[in-house]
Design a protein around this motif. Structure first.
Motif, mmCIF file in Angstrom:
data_model
loop_
_atom_site.group_PDB
_atom_site.id
_atom_site.type_symbol
_atom_site.label_atom_id
_atom_site.label_comp_id
_atom_site.label_asym_id
_atom_site.label_seq_id
_atom_site.Cartn_x
_atom_site.Cartn_y
_atom_site.Cartn_z
ATOM 1 N N ILE A 58 -32.054 57.304 13.028
ATOM 2 C CA ILE A 58 -31.620 56.583 12.212
ATOM 3 C C ILE A 58 -30.811 55.674 13.197
ATOM 4 O O ILE A 58 -29.498 56.058 13.867
ATOM 5 N N ILE A 59 -30.381 54.882 12.322
ATOM 6 C CA ILE A 59 -29.067 53.415 12.614
ATOM 7 C C ILE A 59 -28.669 52.917 12.062
ATOM 8 O O ILE A 59 -28.583 53.080 11.006
ATOM 9 N N LEU A 60 -27.412 51.907 12.501
ATOM 10 C CA LEU A 60 -26.573 51.536 11.741
ATOM 11 C C LEU A 60 -26.711 50.146 11.261
ATOM 12 O O LEU A 60 -26.718 49.673 12.515
ATOM 13 N N GLY A 61 -25.908 49.796 10.494
ATOM 14 C CA GLY A 61 -26.164 47.728 10.343
ATOM 15 C C GLY A 61 -24.662 47.346 9.392
ATOM 16 O O GLY A 61 -23.927 48.797 8.756
ATOM 17 N N HIS A 82 -34.840 46.426 6.483
ATOM 18 C CA HIS A 82 -35.779 46.847 7.222
ATOM 19 C C HIS A 82 -36.474 46.600 7.738
ATOM 20 O O HIS A 82 -37.651 46.308 8.906
ATOM 21 N N GLU A 85 -35.398 43.157 9.932
ATOM 22 C CA GLU A 85 -35.015 44.025 11.502
ATOM 23 C C GLU A 85 -36.242 44.898 12.075
ATOM 24 O O GLU A 85 -36.332 45.267 13.916
ATOM 25 N N TRP A 87 -37.678 47.968 11.139
ATOM 26 C CA TRP A 87 -37.222 49.255 12.253
ATOM 27 C C TRP A 87 -37.303 50.238 10.262
ATOM 28 O O TRP A 87 -36.850 49.779 9.335
ATOM 29 N N ILE A 91 -31.674 53.595 7.619
ATOM 30 C CA ILE A 91 -30.135 52.381 8.061
ATOM 31 C C ILE A 91 -29.130 53.478 7.254
ATOM 32 O O ILE A 91 -29.190 53.705 5.952
ATOM 33 N N THR A 93 -25.627 51.853 5.999
ATOM 34 C CA THR A 93 -24.700 50.723 6.880
ATOM 35 C C THR A 93 -23.541 50.846 5.991
ATOM 36 O O THR A 93 -23.085 51.768 4.711
ATOM 37 N N SER A 141 -30.522 49.177 2.656
ATOM 38 C CA SER A 141 -30.038 50.234 3.061
ATOM 39 C C SER A 141 -29.913 52.622 2.631
ATOM 40 O O SER A 141 -29.414 52.291 1.215
ATOM 41 N N ASP A 274 -21.550 58.478 14.978
ATOM 42 C CA ASP A 274 -21.772 56.778 15.252
ATOM 43 C C ASP A 274 -20.612 56.371 16.229
ATOM 44 O O ASP A 274 -19.585 56.905 16.234
#
Length: 397
Positions: A58-61, A82, A85, A87, A91, A93, A141, A274
């Motif tokens: 999982i990543i952040l925006g 998604h 980018e 991905w 995600i 946010t 997100s 994070d």
């Protein structure tokens, strides 16, 4: 199906550490987990494929920056972040509150929201709980954060008083209610987290926590740490708050921190972390390893043939598998990583490959550290893991 389910798989009897599984609309996340930060829709210097390969789940925006550029019309045309980018995993946010707060003299905070000037083109803009929910709904997100006011450690040149922290915390609590109401009005199909505030005052943290639990959010975050306070005060809040949050819901510690912070945070009951530290430090020549931190700019690395970390399997340290997956892509069966001398050279020359490789390593180290923590919790050996981790990190590179 609910937008979020959290399964508690194991607990550590000697601490508050726990092993879990978080299921979101775009996939499953094994916890405890570290989430790489992708402010502008990208984790700086890292290809999405590399994030997959190193085990990012999982990543952040960043709501504020993506609102500024490329703008909501572009985001909407891609169906959200998604698609924009490319991905396909979850995600999270942030709400944009921290970025608006950090504008300083360029913004004015009121009960209604925040009036500010765009740092991009100077336009007069307004961020409120409702606007934040609207933006994050367009971003689509998996985890949406309520708009909160980040309580600073210092206010107007003095340590934030209890009265100032209370005023900030209570407004964040009211904004949580407004965020929740707008989130539901919009029919957002994802999950909204509440954020515990209260500065460095434990009783205010407890009040904030209890109020948010009453609102029954799917998950909870601890905010307002790593905002300039001394390390011991941050650790004090980290020891107080996470394990008091509901055990059947995920707990997120925002903006923290070093490898030691992550291990300690897990012991205090945190599931999600994070921090920009692994990426930012990599770009500034600081590399995290199993045996302590390495400063690649130091002259002693100029002729060093060693990789960053001989125990690391990342691309920077060990190269990549061959096309058949049977061996390394180049050399005669030995390690195929890059030497410290080469990384030192790239840094001295300002070549972009340098921070790309060190960022890959740092993120791999963080993600692998979390995998080792999960493995230890699964095996019931977390206490032994913590001791070994501390000994290794103290040994030195």
């Amino acid at each position: 199906m609910p937008a979020l389910t959290f399964d508690l798989l194991a607990t550590d009897p000697a601490s508050h550490a726990r092993r879990g599984r978080l299921t979101l609309n775009h996939g499953v996340v094994q916890t405890p987990i570290f989430m790489p930060v992708g402010t502008y829709g990208t984790v700086k210097g890292v290809m999405p494929r590399s994030l997959h390969d190193m085990g990012a789940q999982i990543i952040l925006g960043n709501t504020f920056h993506l609102w500024m550029r490329p703008g909501l019309d572009v985001m909407q045309s891609f169906g959200g972040l998604h698609g924009f980018e490319q991905w396909d995993k979850p995600i999270l946010t942030d709400s944009g509150g921290f970025q608006v707060w950090s504008l300083g003299a360029m913004r004015k905070i009121t009960e209604e929201g925040v009036h500010f000037q765009s740092p991009v083109n100077g336009d007069k803009l307004f961020m409120s709980p409702e606007v934040s929910m609207q933006i994050q709904t367009i971003l689509n997100s998996d985890i949406v954060m309520q708009l909160d006011e980040c309580t600073p450690y210092e206010t107007n040149g003095h340590n934030t008083t209890e009265a100032e922290a209370r005023q900030s915390m209570e407004m964040s609590r009211r904004w949580a209610l407004r965020s929740q109401a707008e989130f539901e009005r919009l029919g957002n199909p994802n999950a909204l987290f509440g954020i515990v505030q209260g500065g460095m005052f434990k009783h205010l943290r407890q009040e904030s926590l209890e109020a948010l639990v009453e609102m029954d959010f799917p998950g909870y975050a601890v905010g307002g740490v790593s905002v300039g306070e001394p390390k011991d005060e941050m650790l004090d809040i980290m020891a107080h708050t996470p394990h008091r949050l509901p055990a059947h819901k995920p707990r997120y510690l925002m903006g923290v921190g070093t490898p030691e912070d992550l291990v300690q945070g897990v012991a205090e009951g945190v599931d999600m972390f994070d921090c920009v530290m692994p990426t930012r430090n990599a770009r500034n020549g600081t590399i995290f390893t199993r045996y302590g931190d390495l400063k690649i700019r130091n002259a002693r690395h100029k002729t060093d043939h060693q990789p960053i970390d001989t125990t690391c399997s990342c691309y920077a340290c060990a190269g990549s598998p061959g096309a058949d997956g049977a061996g390394l892509s180049w050399d005669q069966g030995g390690r195929a990583g890059f030497s410290r001398a080469y990384l030192h050279h790239l840094d001295r020359c300002g070549e972009m490959l340098g921070p790309m490789l060190t960022t890959i390593h740092n993120l791999h180290y963080y993600l692998n550290l979390m995998q080792e923590i999960r493995d230890a919790l699964d095996a019931g050996t977390f206490a032994q893991f913590r001791l070994r981790f501390q000994q290794d990190r103290a040994r030195g590179v």
